[in-house]
Design an enzyme around this catalytic site. Sequence first.
Site, PDB file in Angstrom:
ATOM      1  N   ASP A 141       1.454   0.237   9.858  1.00 19.02           N
ATOM      2  CA  ASP A 141       1.127   1.171  10.150  1.00 19.02           C
ATOM      3  C   ASP A 141       3.097   1.682  10.032  1.00 19.02           C
ATOM      4  OD1 ASP A 141       1.081   2.817  11.705  1.00 19.02           O
ATOM      5  OD2 ASP A 141       0.546   1.586  13.567  1.00 19.02           O
TER       6      ASP A 141
ATOM      7  N   ILE B 161       0.868  -1.155   0.671  1.00 18.17           N
ATOM      8  CA  ILE B 161      -0.435  -0.314  -0.190  1.00 18.17           C
ATOM      9  C   ILE B 161       1.039   1.350   0.343  1.00 18.17           C
ATOM     10  CG2 ILE B 161      -0.134   0.409   2.627  1.00 18.17           C
ATOM     11  CD1 ILE B 161      -3.350   0.162   1.844  1.00 18.17           C
TER      12      ILE B 161
ATOM     13  N   GLY C 284       3.470  -4.420  11.361  1.00 15.34           N
ATOM     14  CA  GLY C 284       3.289  -4.080   9.875  1.00 15.34           C
ATOM     15  C   GLY C 284       2.302  -2.934   9.434  1.00 15.34           C
TER      16      GLY C 284
HETATM   17  P1  ADP Z   1      -4.197  -4.905  12.170  1.00 13.56           P
HETATM   18  O1  ADP Z   1      -2.778  -4.589  13.772  1.00 13.56           O
HETATM   19  O2  ADP Z   1      -5.433  -3.966  12.439  1.00 13.56           O
HETATM   20  O3  ADP Z   1      -4.798  -6.260  12.377  1.00 13.56           O
HETATM   21  P2  ADP Z   1      -1.597  -5.451  10.191  1.00 13.56           P
HETATM   22  O4  ADP Z   1      -1.111  -3.925  10.241  1.00 13.56           O
HETATM   23  O5  ADP Z   1      -0.891  -6.708  11.444  1.00 13.56           O
HETATM   24  O6  ADP Z   1      -2.973  -4.647  10.926  1.00 13.56           O
HETATM   25  O7  ADP Z   1      -2.783  -6.311   9.068  1.00 13.56           O
HETATM   26  C1  ADP Z   1      -3.018  -5.727   8.890  1.00 13.56           C
HETATM   27  C2  ADP Z   1      -3.580  -5.912   7.144  1.00 13.56           C
HETATM   28  O8  ADP Z   1      -2.415  -5.418   6.354  1.00 13.56           O
HETATM   29  C3  ADP Z   1      -2.580  -7.373   7.409  1.00 13.56           C
HETATM   30  O9  ADP Z   1      -3.750  -8.227   6.433  1.00 13.56           O
HETATM   31  C4  ADP Z   1      -1.339  -7.641   6.403  1.00 13.56           C
HETATM   32  O10 ADP Z   1      -1.084  -8.775   5.839  1.00 13.56           O
HETATM   33  C5  ADP Z   1      -1.509  -6.187   5.652  1.00 13.56           C
HETATM   34  N1  ADP Z   1      -0.366  -5.555   5.615  1.00 13.56           N
HETATM   35  C6  ADP Z   1       1.191  -5.488   6.055  1.00 13.56           C
HETATM   36  N2  ADP Z   1       1.885  -4.898   5.668  1.00 13.56           N
HETATM   37  C7  ADP Z   1       0.981  -4.231   4.222  1.00 13.56           C
HETATM   38  C8  ADP Z   1       1.360  -3.566   3.372  1.00 13.56           C
HETATM   39  N3  ADP Z   1       2.567  -2.876   3.208  1.00 13.56           N
HETATM   40  N4  ADP Z   1       0.399  -3.111   2.265  1.00 13.56           N
HETATM   41  C9  ADP Z   1      -0.532  -3.096   2.383  1.00 13.56           C
HETATM   42  N5  ADP Z   1      -1.465  -4.414   3.249  1.00 13.56           N
HETATM   43  C10 ADP Z   1      -0.456  -4.391   4.569  1.00 13.56           C
END
Ligand code: ADP
Length: 175
Positions: free
Chosen positions: A33, A10, A31
């Site tokens: 964030d 993203i 993640g």
């Molecule tokens: P949460 O704490 O809300 O569960 P996470 O960041 O751990 O958030 O994960 C939310 C989703 O984002 C997961 O499906 C993960 O695979 C996905 N994700 C992690 N990094 C990225 C990225 N750079 N781009 C898109 N999706 C991502």
Amino acid sequence: MPIKIICADITTLAVDAIVNAANTTLLGGGGVDGAIHRVAGPELLEECRALGGCLTGEAKITRGYKLPAEYVIHTPGPVYQDGKHGEAVLLANCYRNSLIAAQEFHCETIAFPCISAGVYGYPMEEAAYIALSTVSGYLKETADRLIVYHVCFNVQTEWLYNSILTSLGIHGGRG
Ligand code: ADP
């Protein structure tokens, strides 16, 4: 229907707004964030500090700084417990409030990750269903011209999103 399913990081997307699956402090985390803050640079954290946190299901907008996206919409998803603690309503609120914030800032394109489906433990299939049904319902209600990208981080998730889109009778599209 202006809903697109894509497989991407993203942080690489040149859309008007990307959505951050944040935590309630808005001070960064792991993640998606962590990835967003790494690419945006320290000015993003500075702006987030001034926001004083955000409640689960609500959304706050900042600039995107070094990201290709102009804005970041930060929304803390619910931590999944057992599905009986209002998680579905809170997760739907994340999508709806992010779309409202995007509209207020005249965005035409917005990209969502699968909120709560990572560290927060929401079962992916349920999280994806809530994402797609909430966004399509909102776009129908408001007749908004927004193009919404659902960003999947792997091909399995992309396949799941596409099958749910089909089961909802929505014709999406790639890219
Ligand atoms: P949460 O704490 O809300 O569960 P996470 O960041 O751990 O958030 O994960 C939310 C989703 O984002 C997961 O499906 C993960 O695979 C996905 N994700 C992690 N990094 C990225 C990225 N750079 N781009 C898109 N999706 C991502």
